[in-house]
Design a protein around this motif. Structure first.
Motif, PDB file in Angstrom:
ATOM      1  N   ARG A   6     138.058  48.081  49.654  1.00 20.30           N
ATOM      2  CA  ARG A   6     138.668  49.177  49.017  1.00 20.30           C
ATOM      3  C   ARG A   6     138.168  50.480  49.210  1.00 20.30           C
ATOM      4  O   ARG A   6     138.895  51.493  49.439  1.00 20.30           O
ATOM      5  N   SER A   7     136.826  50.636  49.680  1.00 18.06           N
ATOM      6  CA  SER A   7     136.230  51.982  50.139  1.00 18.06           C
ATOM      7  C   SER A   7     136.999  52.258  51.590  1.00 18.06           C
ATOM      8  O   SER A   7     137.311  53.520  51.911  1.00 18.06           O
ATOM      9  N   MET A   8     137.288  51.297  52.306  1.00 11.22           N
ATOM     10  CA  MET A   8     138.063  51.622  53.548  1.00 11.22           C
ATOM     11  C   MET A   8     139.420  52.210  53.605  1.00 11.22           C
ATOM     12  O   MET A   8     139.878  53.030  53.918  1.00 11.22           O
ATOM     13  N   LEU A   9     140.082  51.622  52.480  1.00 12.05           N
ATOM     14  CA  LEU A   9     141.460  52.357  52.176  1.00 12.05           C
ATOM     15  C   LEU A   9     141.413  53.480  51.569  1.00 12.05           C
ATOM     16  O   LEU A   9     142.277  54.303  51.681  1.00 12.05           O
ATOM     17  N   ALA A  10     140.219  53.986  51.301  1.00  9.40           N
ATOM     18  CA  ALA A  10     140.201  55.226  50.411  1.00  9.40           C
ATOM     19  C   ALA A  10     139.750  56.306  51.557  1.00  9.40           C
ATOM     20  O   ALA A  10     139.923  57.520  50.941  1.00  9.40           O
ATOM     21  N   LEU A  11     139.427  56.096  52.632  1.00 11.22           N
ATOM     22  CA  LEU A  11     139.095  56.800  53.596  1.00 11.22           C
ATOM     23  C   LEU A  11     140.480  57.704  54.068  1.00 11.22           C
ATOM     24  O   LEU A  11     141.106  56.932  54.894  1.00 11.22           O
ATOM     25  N   ASP A  12     140.391  58.935  53.881  1.00 12.18           N
ATOM     26  CA  ASP A  12     141.652  59.680  54.317  1.00 12.18           C
ATOM     27  C   ASP A  12     141.651  59.851  55.751  1.00 12.18           C
ATOM     28  O   ASP A  12     142.908  59.526  56.333  1.00 12.18           O
ATOM     29  N   ASP A  13     140.594  59.817  56.647  1.00  9.65           N
ATOM     30  CA  ASP A  13     140.732  60.214  57.949  1.00  9.65           C
ATOM     31  C   ASP A  13     141.294  58.732  58.741  1.00  9.65           C
ATOM     32  O   ASP A  13     141.935  58.536  59.869  1.00  9.65           O
ATOM     33  N   LEU A  14     141.302  57.428  58.087  1.00 11.95           N
ATOM     34  CA  LEU A  14     141.877  56.278  58.467  1.00 11.95           C
ATOM     35  C   LEU A  14     142.983  56.136  58.182  1.00 11.95           C
ATOM     36  O   LEU A  14     143.973  55.233  59.052  1.00 11.95           O
ATOM     37  N   ALA A  15     143.639  56.625  57.220  1.00 14.41           N
ATOM     38  CA  ALA A  15     144.998  56.484  56.808  1.00 14.41           C
ATOM     39  C   ALA A  15     145.744  55.335  56.614  1.00 14.41           C
ATOM     40  O   ALA A  15     146.742  54.899  56.903  1.00 14.41           O
ATOM     41  N   LEU A  16     144.721  54.150  56.122  1.00 22.85           N
ATOM     42  CA  LEU A  16     145.239  52.782  56.025  1.00 22.85           C
ATOM     43  C   LEU A  16     145.728  52.514  54.843  1.00 22.85           C
ATOM     44  O   LEU A  16     145.694  53.276  53.714  1.00 22.85           O
ATOM     45  N   GLU A  17     146.899  51.830  54.905  1.00 16.94           N
ATOM     46  CA  GLU A  17     147.667  51.697  53.765  1.00 16.94           C
ATOM     47  C   GLU A  17     148.075  50.175  53.290  1.00 16.94           C
ATOM     48  O   GLU A  17     148.357  49.282  54.113  1.00 16.94           O
ATOM     49  N   LEU A  18     147.734  49.692  52.173  1.00 14.99           N
ATOM     50  CA  LEU A  18     147.629  48.380  51.808  1.00 14.99           C
ATOM     51  C   LEU A  18     149.295  48.040  51.383  1.00 14.99           C
ATOM     52  O   LEU A  18     150.133  48.608  50.968  1.00 14.99           O
ATOM     53  N   VAL A  19     149.753  46.879  52.238  1.00 11.14           N
ATOM     54  CA  VAL A  19     150.904  46.590  52.016  1.00 11.14           C
ATOM     55  C   VAL A  19     151.173  45.203  51.285  1.00 11.14           C
ATOM     56  O   VAL A  19     152.296  44.793  51.117  1.00 11.14           O
ATOM     57  N   VAL A  20     150.208  44.596  50.830  1.00 16.58           N
ATOM     58  CA  VAL A  20     150.388  43.549  49.852  1.00 16.58           C
ATOM     59  C   VAL A  20     150.110  44.053  48.585  1.00 16.58           C
ATOM     60  O   VAL A  20     148.950  44.953  48.219  1.00 16.58           O
ATOM     61  N   ASP A  21     150.980  43.771  47.487  1.00 16.61           N
ATOM     62  CA  ASP A  21     150.748  44.084  46.101  1.00 16.61           C
ATOM     63  C   ASP A  21     149.188  43.887  45.662  1.00 16.61           C
ATOM     64  O   ASP A  21     149.055  42.437  45.738  1.00 16.61           O
ATOM     65  N   ALA A  22     148.641  44.758  45.219  1.00 15.83           N
ATOM     66  CA  ALA A  22     147.070  44.365  44.758  1.00 15.83           C
ATOM     67  C   ALA A  22     147.175  43.487  43.574  1.00 15.83           C
ATOM     68  O   ALA A  22     146.207  42.817  43.584  1.00 15.83           O
ATOM     69  N   THR A  23     148.074  43.602  42.597  1.00 12.33           N
ATOM     70  CA  THR A  23     147.979  42.729  41.598  1.00 12.33           C
ATOM     71  C   THR A  23     148.111  41.078  42.070  1.00 12.33           C
ATOM     72  O   THR A  23     148.079  40.371  41.329  1.00 12.33           O
ATOM     73  N   ALA A  24     148.607  40.955  43.127  1.00  8.99           N
ATOM     74  CA  ALA A  24     148.843  39.558  44.007  1.00  8.99           C
ATOM     75  C   ALA A  24     147.624  38.995  44.584  1.00  8.99           C
ATOM     76  O   ALA A  24     147.459  37.883  44.710  1.00  8.99           O
ATOM     77  N   LEU A  25     146.707  39.733  44.747  1.00 11.47           N
ATOM     78  CA  LEU A  25     145.451  39.264  45.276  1.00 11.47           C
ATOM     79  C   LEU A  25     144.269  38.866  43.970  1.00 11.47           C
ATOM     80  O   LEU A  25     144.227  39.421  42.852  1.00 11.47           O
ATOM     81  N   PRO A  26     143.544  38.013  44.548  1.00 11.56           N
ATOM     82  CA  PRO A  26     142.634  37.412  43.605  1.00 11.56           C
ATOM     83  C   PRO A  26     141.471  38.548  43.344  1.00 11.56           C
ATOM     84  O   PRO A  26     141.433  39.641  43.863  1.00 11.56           O
ATOM     85  N   ASP A  27     141.122  38.479  42.008  1.00 10.92           N
ATOM     86  CA  ASP A  27     139.861  39.327  41.593  1.00 10.92           C
ATOM     87  C   ASP A  27     138.787  39.428  42.347  1.00 10.92           C
ATOM     88  O   ASP A  27     138.359  38.606  42.844  1.00 10.92           O
ATOM     89  N   GLY A  28     138.557  40.736  42.711  1.00 15.94           N
ATOM     90  CA  GLY A  28     137.482  41.020  43.677  1.00 15.94           C
ATOM     91  C   GLY A  28     137.855  41.019  45.185  1.00 15.94           C
ATOM     92  O   GLY A  28     136.950  41.305  46.167  1.00 15.94           O
TER      93      GLY A  28
END
Length: 519
Positions: A6-28
């Motif tokens: 989650r913290s990696m996805l929040a880094l602007d300079d990396l510009a990573l984009e989650l392509v799997v629906d977060a709601t489909a992932l297990p908790d945590g």
């Protein structure tokens, strides 16, 4: 803080984009700690990956058309990553192909692995370096935290109640419940007070006592309170050297118990062990003083002993009181002394004890009447208890003698408590018969026992019953359910076999003593 997906996805300079629906992932799934980022286009990169790693790939292994007709291949690939414990998969776009393969997205969603896109302008090395830098910063921060915590704990150890302050500081630093169980198996102190509810606290103390009884250095993790649906993970660590354990440190579950947190706990274990060893030296000195006061009391110098005891522990017990002699195995000696010290503190001068050779002598009031049974059960001890006395002056020595006679009887029976009144009710002859007369008694009764064994008679039983009834043939016959002439003939036969005339008192008394001894 260690980086997470989650913290990696929040880094602007990396510009990573989650392509799997977060709601489909297990908790945590997005909060898994990331230990490293590694790039590979191998079809099976798992031999080079560890749990918590992020895998970066450009999709070369999928071919230029990315397996549009091979969903099983994508599924097997992602399944291998999941089995290896990969924290997330990063797909580098615009290198081999534009966008992320739809079948890869579906496979990651199906297996619960976060999948993000890495834009062409962000090289994989930047992602890996960012993860490494964040982990290094976290390690430095944790090391600084550990140093600060150890310094605070060291300062706490210098306070008047250094051990208590150390426990409280550790609890504060770990934000967890901490308990110290002493060598006697009692909860000595805890922080915060009442921080662990029942029955979890009882289970922790019980498990600590089990470790102390084994006498070996050990650690254990238990889920206390699980039986009532309120589990508390608690780590138990013995304090002191093997064979001379000084207590057990109990540590509740904490998010701070990483490598740095364990360093702090190790420092506390060392400090607590040192403090308890110092207390042990003081306990030995107090023990020597107690032994000296006990000798003074037994010698009749009660005023001197009362004055010193009053300065140290409080007044001596008040009559009516009893003397108890405790004979416990040597391996329990230190734990027994600490147990009694705690009881003395609780009783505030209404209990006194001291060591006398290999035994411990207690002066106890009626309020502590159950204490001998506790000692017998807890320390595998034989305990003898005197009759009550009404004064310390002139009576303690005789009560001590009674307790010594009682503990001799207790040793014969194992870990039990014997009161002197039980012996006195049986009379002097019964006591004498139990000392060293068994061999003689067996030899005396052998002619009767051998005759019974060879002929199926009941001479021993008849003689015993006859003596119990004062030599009365009618009463004996009634008790045995036979005719009085049968009793007479049996006694006459016994006289012939023994070569004794049983009509006189001395012969009867001697035979009665023999019967008591073999019983």
């Amino acid at each position: 803080m260690q980086p997470t997906v989650r913290s990696m996805l929040a880094l602007d300079d990396l510009a990573l984009e989650l392509v799997v629906d977060a709601t489909a992932l297990p908790d945590g799934a997005l909060d898994v700690a990331v230990g490293w980022a590694h790039s590979s286009d191998l079809d099976d990169p798992t031999p080079f990956l560890d749990r918590g790693h992020v895998l970066l790939t450009t999709g070369t292994q999928f071919g230029p058309d990315a397996g549009a007709d091979d969903p099983a291949g994508f599924d097997a690939y992602v399944a291998r990553l999941r089995e290896a414990g990969v924290a997330a998969l990063g797909f580098g776009t615009e290198v081999i192909r534009d966008g992320t393969p739809a079948l890869l997205v579906e496979a990651c969603a199906r297996h619960g692995i976060p999948l993000f896109e890495v834009p062409y302008r962000v090289p994989f090395i930047r992602v890996a370096r960012t993860v490494a830098d964040l982990n290094a910063a976290d390690a430095n921060a944790r090391q600084a935290w550990a140093l600060q915590a150890q310094r605070a704990i060291s300062l706490a150890a210098l306070r008047p109640d250094g051990l208590g302050a150390t426990i409280a500081e550790l609890s504060n630093r770990l934000d967890a419940w901490i308990g110290l169980i002493d060598a006697a198996g009692a909860l000595d102190r805890e922080a915060p007070a009442g921080g662990l509810d029942q029955p979890a606290l009882g289970e922790v103390v019980g498990e600590a006592r089990s470790l102390l009884r084994r006498g070996q250095r050990a650690s254990r993790v238990i889920d206390a309170g699980a039986s009532v649906g309120r589990p508390h993970r608690v780590t138990l660590q013995t304090l002191g050297a093997g064979g001379a354990l000084r207590g057990v440190l109990a540590i509740g579950d904490s998010a701070q118990l990483d490598a740095a947190g364990r360093e702090v706990v190790t420092a506390v274990i060392a400090l607590a062990g040192l403090a308890l060893e110092q207390n042990r030296d003081l306990d030995r000195a107090r023990g020597h003083l107690r032994s000296g006061l006990l000798r003074s009391i037994l010698a009749g110098e009660v005023d001197l002993a009362a004055g010193v005891a009053g300065e140290m522990w409080g007044a001596l017990p008040s009559p009516p009181l009893r003397v108890a002699v405790v004979d416990a195995p040597a391996e329990h000696a230190d734990r027994l002394a600490e147990f009694l010290e705690l009881r003395v503190d609780e009783r505030d001068g209404h209990l006194f004890f001291g060591r006398d050779g290999d035994t411990v002598v207690l002066l106890l009031e009626d309020a502590d009447a159950s204490l001998p049974d506790e000692l017998a059960d807890e320390f595998d001890a034989a305990v003898g208890v005197s009759d009550a006395i009404g004064s310390l002056r002139g009576h303690v020595a005789s009560a001590h003698e009674q307790a010594l006679r009682a503990v001799e009887r207790a040793r014969e029976q194992g870990s039990v408590v014997v009161a002197f009144e039980e012996i006195s009710r049986q009379g002097v002859l019964a006591f004498l018969a139990r000392t060293d007369a068994r061999a003689v008694a067996r030899a005396t009764l052998a002619p009767l026992a051998d005759h019974d064994a060879a002929n199926g008679t009941a001479l021993v039983e008849t003689v015993r019953t006859w003596l119990e009834h004062g030599g009365q043939f009618d009463a004996t016959a009634q008790q045995l359910g036979v005719h009085r002439h049968t009793v007479r003939s049996r006694i006459a036969l016994a006289e012939r076999l023994l070569g004794r005339d049983l009509s006189g008192f001395h012969a009867r008394a001697d035979l009665w003593a023999a019967l008591l001894a073999v019983e």
